[in-house]
Write a protein that holds these residues in place. Structure first.
Motif, PDB file in Angstrom:
ATOM      1  N   ASP A   2       0.929  -1.194  -0.028  1.00 18.02           N
ATOM      2  CA  ASP A   2      -0.060   0.069   0.019  1.00 18.02           C
ATOM      3  C   ASP A   2       1.004   1.178   0.056  1.00 18.02           C
ATOM      4  O   ASP A   2       0.517   2.273  -0.801  1.00 18.02           O
ATOM      5  CB  ASP A   2      -1.013  -0.047   1.285  1.00 18.02           C
ATOM      6  N   VAL A 173       2.700   2.486 -10.696  1.00 14.42           N
ATOM      7  CA  VAL A 173       1.388   3.238 -10.988  1.00 14.42           C
ATOM      8  C   VAL A 173       0.144   2.415 -10.866  1.00 14.42           C
ATOM      9  O   VAL A 173      -0.679   2.837 -10.041  1.00 14.42           O
ATOM     10  CB  VAL A 173       1.237   3.358 -12.678  1.00 14.42           C
ATOM     11  N   HIS A 176      -0.256   2.068  -6.952  1.00 16.32           N
ATOM     12  CA  HIS A 176      -0.502   3.180  -6.351  1.00 16.32           C
ATOM     13  C   HIS A 176      -1.982   3.817  -6.556  1.00 16.32           C
ATOM     14  O   HIS A 176      -2.739   4.217  -5.864  1.00 16.32           O
ATOM     15  CB  HIS A 176       0.411   4.292  -6.638  1.00 16.32           C
ATOM     16  N   LEU A 177      -2.444   3.319  -7.855  1.00 18.69           N
ATOM     17  CA  LEU A 177      -3.751   3.840  -8.453  1.00 18.69           C
ATOM     18  C   LEU A 177      -4.625   3.009  -7.469  1.00 18.69           C
ATOM     19  O   LEU A 177      -5.517   3.602  -6.802  1.00 18.69           O
ATOM     20  CB  LEU A 177      -3.964   3.404  -9.781  1.00 18.69           C
ATOM     21  N   ASN A 179      -4.367   1.231  -4.399  1.00 21.58           N
ATOM     22  CA  ASN A 179      -4.373   1.395  -3.247  1.00 21.58           C
ATOM     23  C   ASN A 179      -4.315   2.991  -2.655  1.00 21.58           C
ATOM     24  O   ASN A 179      -3.877   3.284  -1.844  1.00 21.58           O
ATOM     25  CB  ASN A 179      -2.904   0.811  -2.744  1.00 21.58           C
ATOM     26  N   SER A 180      -5.367   3.552  -3.439  1.00 23.61           N
ATOM     27  CA  SER A 180      -5.578   4.931  -2.935  1.00 23.61           C
ATOM     28  C   SER A 180      -7.098   5.150  -2.861  1.00 23.61           C
ATOM     29  O   SER A 180      -7.949   4.176  -3.371  1.00 23.61           O
ATOM     30  CB  SER A 180      -5.013   6.287  -3.734  1.00 23.61           C
ATOM     31  N   THR A 181      -7.745   5.855  -1.970  1.00 27.03           N
ATOM     32  CA  THR A 181      -9.096   6.040  -2.155  1.00 27.03           C
ATOM     33  C   THR A 181      -9.881   6.237  -3.223  1.00 27.03           C
ATOM     34  O   THR A 181     -10.559   5.804  -3.659  1.00 27.03           O
ATOM     35  CB  THR A 181      -9.598   7.379  -1.044  1.00 27.03           C
ATOM     36  N   TYR A 182      -9.046   7.145  -4.086  1.00 25.20           N
ATOM     37  CA  TYR A 182      -9.436   7.336  -5.496  1.00 25.20           C
ATOM     38  C   TYR A 182      -9.532   6.159  -6.263  1.00 25.20           C
ATOM     39  O   TYR A 182     -10.706   5.935  -7.087  1.00 25.20           O
ATOM     40  CB  TYR A 182      -8.591   8.604  -5.934  1.00 25.20           C
ATOM     41  N   GLY A 183      -8.369   5.456  -6.167  1.00 24.08           N
ATOM     42  CA  GLY A 183      -8.366   4.297  -7.307  1.00 24.08           C
ATOM     43  C   GLY A 183      -9.252   2.886  -6.623  1.00 24.08           C
ATOM     44  O   GLY A 183      -9.538   2.312  -7.772  1.00 24.08           O
ATOM     45  N   ARG A 184      -9.707   3.100  -5.484  1.00 22.12           N
ATOM     46  CA  ARG A 184     -10.477   2.071  -5.205  1.00 22.12           C
ATOM     47  C   ARG A 184     -11.755   2.053  -6.176  1.00 22.12           C
ATOM     48  O   ARG A 184     -12.554   1.044  -6.190  1.00 22.12           O
ATOM     49  CB  ARG A 184     -10.937   2.159  -3.752  1.00 22.12           C
ATOM     50  N   LEU A 187     -12.108  -0.962  -8.136  1.00 17.56           N
ATOM     51  CA  LEU A 187     -12.666  -1.910  -7.644  1.00 17.56           C
ATOM     52  C   LEU A 187     -14.128  -1.980  -7.530  1.00 17.56           C
ATOM     53  O   LEU A 187     -14.897  -2.938  -7.767  1.00 17.56           O
ATOM     54  CB  LEU A 187     -11.898  -2.282  -6.261  1.00 17.56           C
TER      55      LEU A 187
ATOM     56  N   ASN B 106     -15.207   9.215  -2.477  1.00 19.95           N
ATOM     57  CA  ASN B 106     -14.730   9.665  -3.374  1.00 19.95           C
ATOM     58  C   ASN B 106     -14.846  10.968  -4.099  1.00 19.95           C
ATOM     59  O   ASN B 106     -14.119  11.834  -4.375  1.00 19.95           O
ATOM     60  CB  ASN B 106     -14.605   8.578  -4.497  1.00 19.95           C
ATOM     61  N   LEU B 117      -0.779   9.008  -7.509  1.00 19.06           N
ATOM     62  CA  LEU B 117       0.701   8.424  -8.001  1.00 19.06           C
ATOM     63  C   LEU B 117       1.591   9.136  -6.971  1.00 19.06           C
ATOM     64  O   LEU B 117       2.552   8.565  -6.850  1.00 19.06           O
ATOM     65  CB  LEU B 117       0.550   8.643  -9.514  1.00 19.06           C
ATOM     66  N   ARG B 119       1.562  11.131  -4.395  1.00 16.94           N
ATOM     67  CA  ARG B 119       1.363  11.013  -2.922  1.00 16.94           C
ATOM     68  C   ARG B 119       2.177  12.033  -2.266  1.00 16.94           C
ATOM     69  O   ARG B 119       2.853  11.921  -1.406  1.00 16.94           O
ATOM     70  CB  ARG B 119       1.845   9.590  -2.216  1.00 16.94           C
ATOM     71  N   GLU B 127      -6.302  12.050   2.584  1.00 13.47           N
ATOM     72  CA  GLU B 127      -6.640  10.518   2.993  1.00 13.47           C
ATOM     73  C   GLU B 127      -6.866  10.228   4.551  1.00 13.47           C
ATOM     74  O   GLU B 127      -7.596   9.674   5.090  1.00 13.47           O
ATOM     75  CB  GLU B 127      -5.326   9.792   2.597  1.00 13.47           C
TER      76      GLU B 127
END
Lengths: 328, 259
Positions: A2, A173, A176-177, A179-184, A187, B106, B117, B119, B127
């Motif tokens: 993460d 990339v 990191h995508l 595993n970020s709130t945004y990237g979730r 999923l 979100n 990317l 961070r 966060e």
């Protein structure tokens, strides 16, 4: 995973840079396999973003790879020495060509993705497959790109550093995508599109983003491949190549970057390893003979693996999680 | 009197020859708890899908906060302030309890892909803020102990509660609950009624509740709208609805009223 910090990425890049001249001196056959592994990792990790994390079944990854390969080759063949003939200049052009190839593939991804991502599952798979064949068909008939004869004469710019540098960047990339709130959001889109929309997630945006990013990195991989093999042919980017990449993703475990990278390594080495088995004279003769039919053995291994671990080698082990979270 | 929060004006949706919802008009004021009842297939969930943009109206208008939501994508309607839960629970199966709620935050995040990317400091700060907000919500609903569990492994009642928590994380003004009491035992239902009232007061929400359990509906709703075959057949306070002859004939039946 993460909090894979930037420092690790930089360390890996530095390691690749320092190691590159030494690795170059190894047996060319092993060198070939090694770089093949790096390219496979880029392809598999980027496809995993689309197929694994976002749940959009794409069967056209090799098409994007082809676009990147041809676009970057065209750039280096046409403008390779426009900045001068020394190494720095040609490498700069090579890098720009790689990025250009990636961008072209990304744009193609956008053009395919926007209209077709409203389709789901099998339907999307068919559209992307058709796209892959169209790309192949266009190249086969494009005289400036060598058409059916293939395209050659590129300088071998790709080395250990560039291959694994870009592999590290791709994994960085993707990880990191996701595993970020945004990237979730990726999923969430995979799990339930209707619920995702109802929670304020713009599903179209996430799907297109995953698709374009995946295509971009496939394009980079294509550029690296072209400038390593120094010869490319439309048949090298056909539907079967796409299936190879999909197999890596499924075998590694959909949506598990570590597993998918492992599968990329495994599936690149395995056919070569099986090739060598037939030359081990100390093995019983019947084993050597079996090994001669290595592609059958390879296919059998895939069947057995899928039967015993349908969720993939690393799949179902749960999402990587921060230790801190678990302890709380 | 102030404008209603949600207003349906002759909303109609047609699937082929079937009018699933026909000329439906009703309104919800800010902070109000309204029940939507009717026999199976009356079009209650369709009304939800209309309001949240999953279906498009064939004709008619829907206003939220004085602006039309007709033709808007669901995520945009959510951003305006309408959140919902689902009849058949739709949690994100591969995400933990915590991440399910976190996803719903979100749209309130300022950072985009590039920040994810790179961070930088702004990313970490945001966060951390999201983490705090989510944990607060989970604590209010007593789910903070389960934060790292996969939502599939939660007991049924907790999954229902988690759906409400997730909907609240979008910071709505109107919460649509689709049969939250389905499959619950009497004790859980009493708990649920308390929870809905509490949520409504605590977050100053308007709530639209679809429910078959009359004890729940009559117990907490301030006003009830009754649907049958896509049409509104009655509207009023629980007491009025209970004695409405049309509603009794179409839905409630004699025994329920006596009980």
């Amino acid at each position: 995973m993460d909090k894979w910090p930037k420092s690790i990425l930089i360390a890996v890049l530095l390691g690749c840079l320092i190691g590159s001249p030494f690795v170059f001196q190894i047996n060319p056959y092993y060198y070939d396999i090694l770089l093949g592994i790096g390219i496979s990792i880029i392809l598999a990790a980027s496809l995993n973003l689309v197929n694994g994390y976002t749940g959009q079944f794409s069967l056209g990854h090799a098409g994007f790879m082809g676009i990147g390969a041809y676009a970057s080759s065209w750039v280096t063949l046409s403008y390779g020495y426009c900045l001068g003939a020394n190494t720095t200049s040609t490498t700069t052009v090579f890098l720009l060509a790689l990025l250009g190839g990636g961008l072209m593939a990304g744009i193609a991804g956008l053009m395919v993705g926007v209209p077709s991502l409203r389709l789901k599952g099998d339907y999307l798979a068919i559209v992307t497959l058709a796209f892959n064949e169209i790309i192949k068909g266009v190249i086969q008939n494009a005289e400036p790109l060598g058409a059916q004869r293939g395209l050659g004469g590129m300088v071998q710019h790709t080395n250990f550093f560039w291959t694994f540098g870009f592999a590290a960047l791709t994994v960085y990339v993707v990880v990191h995508l996701v595993n970020s709130t945004y990237g979730r959001g990726f999923l969430a889109v995979r799990d339930d599109e209707i619920a995702a929309e109802a929670m304020g997630i713009n599903t179209t945006k996430y799907k297109v983003l995953a698709f374009v990013l995946g295509a971009f990195f496939a394009g980079i991989a294509g550029g690296l491949y072209a400038h390593f093999k120094q010869f490319i042919h439309p048949e090298g980017f056909n539907f079967l190549r796409s299936v190879d990449i999909v197999v890596m993703v499924i075998l590694g475990g959909m949506g598990n970057t570590a597993g998918v990278c492992f599968a990329a390594v495994l599936l690149t080495i395995l056919p070569e390893f099986l090739r060598s088995v037939s030359h081990y004279t100390w093995l019983p003769l019947w084993l050597q003979q079996i090994a001669e039919n290595r592609m059958i053995l390879y296919s059998l291994l895939l069947i057995v693996l899928m039967l015993t671990r349908p969720q993939g080698l690393f799949g179902g082990l749960g999402m990587p999680r921060r230790r801190k979270d678990v302890e709380k | 009197m102030s404008d209603p929060l949600l207003q349906l004006e002759n909303a109609t949706v047609q699937f082929g020859g079937l009018k699933a919802v026909a000329d439906l008009s009703f309104q919800i004021d800010a902070g109000e708890l309204v029940g939507l009842i009717g026999p199976n297939g009356a079009g209650k969930t369709t009304v939800f899908n209309l309001i949240t943009g999953v279906y498009q109206t064939t004709s008619g208008q829907i206003f939220f906060d004085k602006k039309s939501v007709v033709g808007r994508r669901p995520y945009k309607i959510t951003a305006r302030g309408i959140a919902r839960t689902f009849q058949n629970i739709r949690l994100f199966a591969s995400l933990s309890v915590f991440d399910n709620v976190r996803c719903a935050c979100n749209m309130h995040l300022a950072h985009g892909i590039s920040h994810s990317l790179w961070r930088g400091a702004g990313f970490s700060k945001e966060e951390a803020q999201v983490e705090k907000d989510v944990m607060e919500l989970l604590e209010i609903f007593g789910l903070d102990g389960e934060r790292d569990m996969m939502c599939r492994s939660l007991p049924y009642g907790d999954q229902r509660r988690l759906e409400i928590v997730r909907a609240l994380a979008t910071r709505p003004k109107l919460l649509l609950l689709d049969e939250p009491a389905a499959g619950m035992n009497p004790t859980e239902k009493v708990e649920l009624m308390k929870l809905i009232r509490f949520t409504q007061k605590k977050f100053k929400l308007a709530v639209l509740l679809v429910e078959h359990d009359m004890k729940v509906v009559m117990g907490i709703c301030e006003r009830i709208v009754v649907l049958d075959y896509g049409q509104k057949i009655a509207e009023g306070t629980p007491a009025q609805i209970r004695s409405d002859s049309k509603v009794i004939a179409a839905y409630l039946g004699k025994e329920t009223v006596d009980a």
